[in-house]
Enzyme design. Structure first.
Site, PDB file in Angstrom:
ATOM      1  N   ASN A 123       0.797  -1.230   0.000  1.00  0.00           N
ATOM      2  CA  ASN A 123       0.000   0.000   0.000  1.00  0.00           C
ATOM      3  C   ASN A 123       0.826   1.275   0.000  1.00  0.00           C
ATOM      4  O   ASN A 123       0.344   2.339  -0.395  1.00  0.00           O
ATOM      5  CB  ASN A 123      -0.923   0.020   1.227  1.00  0.00           C
ATOM      6  CG  ASN A 123      -2.104  -0.908   1.065  1.00  0.00           C
ATOM      7  OD1 ASN A 123      -2.380  -1.381  -0.033  1.00  0.00           O
ATOM      8  ND2 ASN A 123      -2.794  -1.177   2.157  1.00  0.00           N
ATOM      9  N   THR A 173      11.117 -18.485 -30.552  1.00  0.00           N
ATOM     10  CA  THR A 173       9.698 -18.410 -30.215  1.00  0.00           C
ATOM     11  C   THR A 173       8.885 -18.648 -31.481  1.00  0.00           C
ATOM     12  O   THR A 173       9.107 -17.994 -32.498  1.00  0.00           O
ATOM     13  CB  THR A 173       9.354 -17.034 -29.628  1.00  0.00           C
ATOM     14  OG1 THR A 173      10.225 -16.766 -28.528  1.00  0.00           O
ATOM     15  CG2 THR A 173       7.909 -16.986 -29.165  1.00  0.00           C
ATOM     16  N   LYS A 175       6.168 -18.374 -34.147  1.00  0.00           N
ATOM     17  CA  LYS A 175       5.289 -17.310 -34.636  1.00  0.00           C
ATOM     18  C   LYS A 175       4.446 -17.842 -35.793  1.00  0.00           C
ATOM     19  O   LYS A 175       4.887 -18.729 -36.500  1.00  0.00           O
ATOM     20  CB  LYS A 175       6.120 -16.108 -35.103  1.00  0.00           C
ATOM     21  CG  LYS A 175       7.116 -15.572 -34.079  1.00  0.00           C
ATOM     22  CD  LYS A 175       6.444 -14.868 -32.931  1.00  0.00           C
ATOM     23  CE  LYS A 175       7.496 -14.259 -31.984  1.00  0.00           C
ATOM     24  NZ  LYS A 175       6.873 -13.540 -30.863  1.00  0.00           N
ATOM     25  N   LYS A 177       2.313 -16.017 -32.886  1.00  0.00           N
ATOM     26  CA  LYS A 177       2.151 -16.481 -31.514  1.00  0.00           C
ATOM     27  C   LYS A 177       0.764 -17.059 -31.258  1.00  0.00           C
ATOM     28  O   LYS A 177       0.603 -17.906 -30.382  1.00  0.00           O
ATOM     29  CB  LYS A 177       2.473 -15.362 -30.529  1.00  0.00           C
ATOM     30  CG  LYS A 177       1.577 -14.135 -30.645  1.00  0.00           C
ATOM     31  CD  LYS A 177       1.834 -13.156 -29.502  1.00  0.00           C
ATOM     32  CE  LYS A 177       3.181 -12.491 -29.628  1.00  0.00           C
ATOM     33  NZ  LYS A 177       3.396 -11.499 -28.538  1.00  0.00           N
ATOM     34  N   LYS A 201       9.963 -22.380 -28.321  1.00  0.00           N
ATOM     35  CA  LYS A 201       9.241 -21.795 -27.185  1.00  0.00           C
ATOM     36  C   LYS A 201       7.805 -21.449 -27.538  1.00  0.00           C
ATOM     37  O   LYS A 201       7.525 -20.901 -28.604  1.00  0.00           O
ATOM     38  CB  LYS A 201       9.972 -20.526 -26.732  1.00  0.00           C
ATOM     39  CG  LYS A 201       9.254 -19.685 -25.700  1.00  0.00           C
ATOM     40  CD  LYS A 201      10.020 -18.417 -25.415  1.00  0.00           C
ATOM     41  CE  LYS A 201       9.229 -17.474 -24.532  1.00  0.00           C
ATOM     42  NZ  LYS A 201       8.036 -16.940 -25.231  1.00  0.00           N
ATOM     43  N   GLU A 204       4.284 -16.199 -24.650  1.00  0.00           N
ATOM     44  CA  GLU A 204       3.765 -16.049 -23.293  1.00  0.00           C
ATOM     45  C   GLU A 204       2.251 -16.153 -23.208  1.00  0.00           C
ATOM     46  O   GLU A 204       1.704 -16.575 -22.191  1.00  0.00           O
ATOM     47  CB  GLU A 204       4.236 -14.721 -22.683  1.00  0.00           C
ATOM     48  CG  GLU A 204       3.688 -13.465 -23.343  1.00  0.00           C
ATOM     49  CD  GLU A 204       4.501 -13.003 -24.541  1.00  0.00           C
ATOM     50  OE1 GLU A 204       4.251 -11.883 -25.014  1.00  0.00           O
ATOM     51  OE2 GLU A 204       5.377 -13.763 -24.997  1.00  0.00           O
ATOM     52  N   HIS A 294       8.923 -16.537 -18.337  1.00  0.00           N
ATOM     53  CA  HIS A 294       8.688 -15.333 -19.131  1.00  0.00           C
ATOM     54  C   HIS A 294       8.240 -14.212 -18.198  1.00  0.00           C
ATOM     55  O   HIS A 294       7.555 -14.454 -17.210  1.00  0.00           O
ATOM     56  CB  HIS A 294       7.631 -15.581 -20.207  1.00  0.00           C
ATOM     57  CG  HIS A 294       7.629 -14.527 -21.275  1.00  0.00           C
ATOM     58  ND1 HIS A 294       7.044 -13.297 -21.091  1.00  0.00           N
ATOM     59  CD2 HIS A 294       8.154 -14.512 -22.521  1.00  0.00           C
ATOM     60  CE1 HIS A 294       7.209 -12.567 -22.189  1.00  0.00           C
ATOM     61  NE2 HIS A 294       7.879 -13.281 -23.067  1.00  0.00           N
ATOM     62  N   ARG A 295       8.629 -12.975 -18.543  1.00  0.00           N
ATOM     63  CA  ARG A 295       8.365 -11.841 -17.650  1.00  0.00           C
ATOM     64  C   ARG A 295       7.224 -10.953 -18.150  1.00  0.00           C
ATOM     65  O   ARG A 295       7.215  -9.745 -17.894  1.00  0.00           O
ATOM     66  CB  ARG A 295       9.634 -11.021 -17.455  1.00  0.00           C
ATOM     67  CG  ARG A 295      10.225 -10.439 -18.738  1.00  0.00           C
ATOM     68  CD  ARG A 295      11.436  -9.575 -18.457  1.00  0.00           C
ATOM     69  NE  ARG A 295      11.966  -8.956 -19.673  1.00  0.00           N
ATOM     70  CZ  ARG A 295      12.825  -7.946 -19.690  1.00  0.00           C
ATOM     71  NH1 ARG A 295      13.247  -7.425 -18.554  1.00  0.00           N
ATOM     72  NH2 ARG A 295      13.261  -7.443 -20.823  1.00  0.00           N
ATOM     73  N   HIS A 327      13.696 -14.196 -19.215  1.00  0.00           N
ATOM     74  CA  HIS A 327      13.942 -13.148 -20.200  1.00  0.00           C
ATOM     75  C   HIS A 327      14.476 -11.910 -19.475  1.00  0.00           C
ATOM     76  O   HIS A 327      13.929 -11.487 -18.464  1.00  0.00           O
ATOM     77  CB  HIS A 327      12.645 -12.810 -20.942  1.00  0.00           C
ATOM     78  CG  HIS A 327      12.179 -13.914 -21.825  1.00  0.00           C
ATOM     79  ND1 HIS A 327      12.156 -13.815 -23.194  1.00  0.00           N
ATOM     80  CD2 HIS A 327      11.745 -15.167 -21.544  1.00  0.00           C
ATOM     81  CE1 HIS A 327      11.715 -14.952 -23.707  1.00  0.00           C
ATOM     82  NE2 HIS A 327      11.457 -15.786 -22.714  1.00  0.00           N
ATOM     83  N   SER A 379      16.065 -11.950 -25.982  1.00  0.00           N
ATOM     84  CA  SER A 379      15.019 -12.211 -26.964  1.00  0.00           C
ATOM     85  C   SER A 379      14.316 -10.909 -27.306  1.00  0.00           C
ATOM     86  O   SER A 379      14.075 -10.081 -26.438  1.00  0.00           O
ATOM     87  CB  SER A 379      14.004 -13.217 -26.385  1.00  0.00           C
ATOM     88  OG  SER A 379      12.925 -13.415 -27.263  1.00  0.00           O
TER      89      SER A 379
END
Length: 475
Positions: A123, A173, A175, A177, A201, A204, A294-295, A327, A379
C-alpha cells in the site's frame, strides 16, 4: 469518561497524529547482516521534507499507520519497525531522493516472495504524501535466502542434462504467436529444432485457446522434439507453457509434460503470480523438469523511471521463487535494455556473489550463498547480425532466442535455424581464437556466410534492420 477509561489512557498512550520521522527516521541505525535492505527512489509531494517522506516509506511498509494506536504498547516497535537509515539526493534532480530502509527479518514469512512483496511494495506505493515511489534494489540477507529452494536446477545442472557446453544456447519463439493449429505448430517446432536450435518456445500468451488446446499442443510438440532428437543426435527442448487460470490446472499441465518425457516447461511468473511460480518450481525440481520463465507484464511495473519497481528486483525475486531461465533484455534488440544496467541484473541472476556497483544500478552487495543461478534469455528483435554483440555481451551462460530472426528466413524455418547456428558457432570460434567481436564481428559473420548459403541469405534480408532508440532505463 469513566475512571477505568481514564486509567487506561494515562498509561503512556497519547492519541493523535505525529510525524513519521520522529519514530521511523533513524540515521544513527547500524544495519544488521540479517536485515532486508531496500533502496527507494522517493519523490515527495511539495512541502513534504525528505526525512518525513523516507520515514513514511519505512512506516507504511512495516508497522506504521497514519495515527498513533494504543496497541503499539502491546509489542516492541523497536524490534519490528522498518527504519529509514539514510537519504541521498539524486544528482541533477530537485526533489528526488534515494531512501534506504532496513527491515528486520522477523517481518517476513520464510520462503515467501509473496509475503515479502506484500509488505515492501504494498500500500505504501499509493501513499498520498509521495508523488512517486520506485523500489530500485533489495539486499536479501543469506539468512532469508536459505529459506528458499530457488531455481529448480540451475545453470550447471541444465548443461549436464542437455550435454551442451562452451557456448550460449539457441532458442526460437514460434510465430505467429496465436492462431496456428496444434499440428502446424508442432511442424514449426520440428523444423527449427532439426535446423540446429536447442530450444523452441511457446509465446507467453499461448495457453489453451479454442484454436489450439494445451493438450494437443503438448502432444504434437513432444512428437516434434523426439523426431528432431533422433535426426540430429542432440537433446532438444520446447518450452511448454503451463501457465493456467488456477494452480491446480498449472500443475496438471506440468504433470502431463513430464509424462510425455519433455525436458522443460514454462511459466509467466508475473501474470501467474509468485505463489504459483514457487509451487511450479518445487514440482520441477522434484520431477526433473527445467523451468523457463517469461516476464510478461514486467514493463507495466518497471519501465517508469520514478515509480514502480526496477527489473533487477523482479529478477532477484525470481531467483528466490525459482526458474532456470528468465527473459532479461538484449541490449541490441527491439526491447528496452541499457547495457550496463542489463549486465548488472544478469550478474545478479547468474553469479554467486555480486559487489555493489552504482554505475550498473547495483545498490547493495548481494551474497547468494550458493543458490543456483538462472540463465538470462536475450530475446526480442534480434537476428544474425546481432550474434557477435550478443556473444560478447552475454558470454556462454545465456539463451539467445531468435523468433522472427529464425522464422522470417526467406527459405523457411529450418534454414533460419541453420543460419543462426552457423553464426553462433562462428562467433564462439572467433572469440576462442582471441578475435575482438566488437571490432571484427561483422567480418566474422561475412566470412562464415561464404560457407553457408542459409547464413548468406539471412545476412541479406536483415542487413538494414536496426532498433536505435535511447533506453528509458538509465542510472
Amino acid at each position: 469518561m469513566s475512571p477505568k477509561t481514564e486509567t487506561k489512557a494515562s498509561v503512556g498512550f497519547q492519541a493523535g497524529v505525529k510525524d513519521y520521522r520522529l519514530t521511523y527516521y533513524t540515521p544513527e541505525y547500524q544495519t544488521k547482516d540479517t536485515d532486508i535492505l531496500a533502496a527507494f527512489r522517493v519523490t515527495p509531494q511539495p512541502g513534504v521534507p525528505p526525512e518525513e517522506a523516507g520515514a513514511a516509506v519505512a512506516a507504511e511498509s512495516s508497522t506504521g499507520t497514519w495515527t498513533t494506536v494504543w496497541t503499539d504498547g502491546l509489542t516492541s516497535l523497536d524490534r519490528y519497525k522498518g527504519r529509514c537509515y539514510d537519504l541521498e539526493p539524486v544528482p541533477g534532480e530537485d526533489n528526488l531522493f534515494i531512501a534506504y530502509v532496513a527491515y528486520p527479518l522477523d517481518l517476513f514469512e520464510v520462503g515467501s516472495v509473496t509475503n515479502m512483496f506484500t509488505s515492501i511494495v504494498g500500500n505504501v506505493f499509493g501513499y498520498k504524501a509521495l508523488r512517486a515511489l520506485r523500489l530500485e534494489d533489495l539486499r536479501i540477507p543469506p539468512a532469508y535466502i536459505k529459506t528458499f529452494q530457488g531455481p529448480p536446477h540451475g545453470i550447471q545442472v541444465e548443461r549436464d542434462k542437455l550435454n551442451k557446453y562452451g557456448r550460449p544456447l539457441l532458442g526460437c519463439t514460434i510465430k505467429p504467436k496465436l492462431g496456428l493449429s496444434a499440428k502446424n505448430y508442432g511442424r514449426a517446432v520440428y523444423e527449427c529444432l532439426r535446423g540446429g536450435l536447442d530450444f523452441t518456445k511457446d509465446d507467453e500468451n499461448v495457453n489453451s485457446q479454442p484454436f489450439m488446446r494445451w493438450r494437443d499442443r503438448f502432444v504434437f510438440c513432444a512428437e516434434a522434439l523426439n523426431k528432431a532428437q533422433a535426426e540430429t543426435g542432440e537433446i532438444k527442448g520446447h518450452y511448454l507453457n503451463a501457465t493456467a487460470g488456477t494452480c491446480e490446472e498449472m500443475i496438471k499441465r506440468a504433470v502431463f509434460a513430464r509424462e510425455l518425457g519433455v525436458p522443460i516447461v514454462m511459466h509467466d511468473y508475473l501474470t501467474g503470480g509468485f505463489t504459483a511460480n514457487t509451487s511450479l518450481a518445487h514440482y520441477c525440481r522434484d520431477n526433473g523438469l527445467l523451468l523457463h520463465i517469461h516476464r510478461a507484464m514486467h514493463a507495466v511495473i518497471d519501465r517508469q523511471k520514478n515509480h514502480g519497481m526496477h527489473f533487477r528486483v523482479l529478477a532477484k525475486a525470481l531467483r528466490l521463487s525459482g526458474g532456470d531461465h528468465i527473459h532479461g533484455g538484449t541490449v541490441v534488440g527491439k526491447l528496452e535494455g541499457e547495457r550496463e544496467i542489463t549486465l548488472g541484473f544478469v550478474d545478479l541472476l547468474r553469479d554467486d556473489f555480486v559487489e555493489k556497483d552504482r554505475s550498473r544500478g547495483i545498490y547493495f552487495t548481494q551474497d547468494w550463498v550458493s543458490m543456483p543461478g538462472v540463465l538470462p534469455v536475450a530475446s526480442g528483435g534480434i537476428h544474425v547480425w546481432h550474434m557477435p554483440a550478443l556473444t560478447e555481451i552475454f558470454g556462454d551462460d545465456a539463451v539467445l532466442q531468435f523468433g522472427g530472426g529464425t522464422l522470417g528466413h526467406p527459405w523457411g524455418n529450418a534454414p533460419g535455424a541453420v543460419a543462426n547456428r552457423v553464426a553462433l558457432e562462428a562467433c564462439v570460434q572467433a572469440r576462442n581464437e582471441g578475435r575482438d567481436l566488437v571490432r571484427e564481428g561483422n567480418e566474422v559473420i561475412r566470412e562464415a556466410s561464404k560457407w553457408s548459403a542459409e547464413l548468406a541469405a539471412a545476412c541479406e534480408v536483415w542487413k538494414e534492420i536496426k532498433f536505435e532508440f535511447a533506453p528509458v532505463d538509465t542510472v
